[in-house]
Motif scaffolding. Structure first.
Motif, short mmCIF file in Angstrom:
data_model
loop_
_atom_site.label_atom_id
_atom_site.label_comp_id
_atom_site.label_asym_id
_atom_site.label_seq_id
_atom_site.Cartn_x
_atom_site.Cartn_y
_atom_site.Cartn_z
N GLN A 1 90.58 57.67 50.30
CA GLN A 1 89.31 57.22 50.86
C GLN A 1 88.65 56.27 49.86
OE1 GLN A 1 87.71 58.22 53.75
NE2 GLN A 1 89.34 59.58 54.43
N LEU A 2 87.87 55.33 50.35
CA LEU A 2 87.13 54.46 49.45
C LEU A 2 86.06 55.26 48.73
CD1 LEU A 2 86.35 51.06 51.19
CD2 LEU A 2 87.67 51.45 49.15
N GLU A 3 86.05 55.14 47.43
CA GLU A 3 85.01 55.81 46.65
C GLU A 3 83.82 54.87 46.53
OE1 GLU A 3 86.27 57.94 43.17
OE2 GLU A 3 88.33 57.99 43.91
N LEU A 4 82.68 55.42 46.14
CA LEU A 4 81.45 54.63 46.07
C LEU A 4 81.60 53.42 45.16
CD1 LEU A 4 78.52 54.21 46.84
CD2 LEU A 4 77.87 55.76 44.98
N TRP A 5 82.20 53.59 44.00
CA TRP A 5 82.34 52.47 43.07
C TRP A 5 83.23 51.37 43.64
CZ3 TRP A 5 87.22 51.44 41.26
CH2 TRP A 5 88.16 52.47 41.34
N GLN A 6 84.20 51.74 44.50
CA GLN A 6 85.05 50.74 45.13
C GLN A 6 84.26 49.97 46.19
OE1 GLN A 6 88.00 53.65 46.24
NE2 GLN A 6 89.51 52.75 44.86
N GLU A 7 83.47 50.68 46.96
CA GLU A 7 82.63 50.03 47.96
C GLU A 7 81.63 49.09 47.29
OE1 GLU A 7 80.81 52.63 50.83
OE2 GLU A 7 82.64 53.83 51.01
N LEU A 8 81.06 49.54 46.16
CA LEU A 8 80.12 48.70 45.41
C LEU A 8 80.78 47.43 44.92
CD1 LEU A 8 78.16 51.36 43.33
CD2 LEU A 8 77.23 49.87 45.10
N ALA A 9 82.02 47.53 44.46
CA ALA A 9 82.74 46.36 43.96
C ALA A 9 82.96 45.34 45.08
CB ALA A 9 84.07 46.78 43.35
N MET B 1 82.80 40.28 36.95
CA MET B 1 82.33 41.56 37.47
C MET B 1 83.07 42.66 36.73
SD MET B 1 82.31 42.92 41.43
CE MET B 1 84.03 42.64 41.72
N TRP B 2 82.31 43.61 36.20
CA TRP B 2 82.91 44.77 35.53
C TRP B 2 82.77 45.97 36.45
CZ3 TRP B 2 81.03 40.84 32.68
CH2 TRP B 2 81.77 40.45 31.55
N VAL C 1 79.05 49.04 39.18
CA VAL C 1 79.55 47.68 39.04
C VAL C 1 78.45 46.83 38.41
CG1 VAL C 1 80.35 45.66 40.34
CG2 VAL C 1 81.00 47.94 41.10
N HIS C 2 78.84 45.94 37.51
CA HIS C 2 77.89 45.02 36.86
C HIS C 2 78.48 43.63 36.87
CE1 HIS C 2 75.48 48.34 35.24
NE2 HIS C 2 76.65 48.95 35.08
N THR C 3 77.61 42.62 37.01
CA THR C 3 78.05 41.23 36.91
C THR C 3 77.29 40.54 35.79
OG1 THR C 3 76.44 40.49 38.55
CG2 THR C 3 78.66 41.01 39.36
N ALA C 4 77.93 39.53 35.22
CA ALA C 4 77.31 38.72 34.18
C ALA C 4 77.89 37.32 34.26
CB ALA C 4 77.57 39.33 32.81
#
Length: 159
Positions: free
Chosen positions: A68-76, A95-96, A102-105
């Motif tokens: 199943q898609l996990e939350l961090w995967q959906e966020l990415a 994107m990290w 998930v974070h972007t810079a």
């Protein structure tokens, strides 16, 4: 970075994303992409193919179990879609993906601050989302144009 809203075939989507058709079907079944396909689905599919293969240290993921898609995967995937339409996305945007977010810079200062304040020894997966987005128009331009098929009536020999 604003893109046009062209409709893509399923085959064109896989080709533009640079992934096998297998990943496209997995993404469709997981609800990551929907028909009709567009440019943001190309980026979403490419990110999905990356993040769905990540196994964090200490995490057990049986290969035979349905994932199943996990939350961090959906966020990415969601963050990648947002980056596509963001005016602040450049070639340098990264994107990290972490086990809890998930974070972007974009700028060197943002990347340094992220590495010092957020990452500092934590496992993370870096995705060059800005590079992928800037390469997207070229990938779409290289797609083969659909051929017009003749109907069986015009293919039949004249009597």
């Amino acid at each position: 970075m604003q893109m046009s809203r062209a409709t893509l075939t399923t085959h064109a989507l896989h080709v533009a994303a640079g992934v096998s058709e297998h990943w496209g079907w997995k993404a469709l079944n997981a609800g990551v992409i929907h028909e009709p396909h567009s440019e943001d689905d190309v980026i979403a599919l490419r990110v999905y193919a990356c993040v769905s293969q990540i196994a964090w240290p200490g995490e057990k993921r049986p290969r035979s179990a349905k994932q199943q898609l996990e939350l961090w995967q959906e966020l990415a995937v969601h963050t990648a879609r947002e980056a596509l339409s963001s005016h602040s996305t450049t070639h340098e945007t990264a994107m990290w993906v972490l086990p809890d977010g998930v974070h972007t810079a974009t700028t060197p200062g943002e990347r340094a601050a992220l590495e010092l304040d957020v990452l500092s020894g934590r496992p993370a997966f870096r995705i060059p989302i800005g590079l992928w987005i800037t390469q997207l128009p070229e990938a779409l331009a290289k797609l083969p144009k659909p051929r017009i098929r003749r109907s069986s009536k015009t293919d039949a020999p004249a009597a």
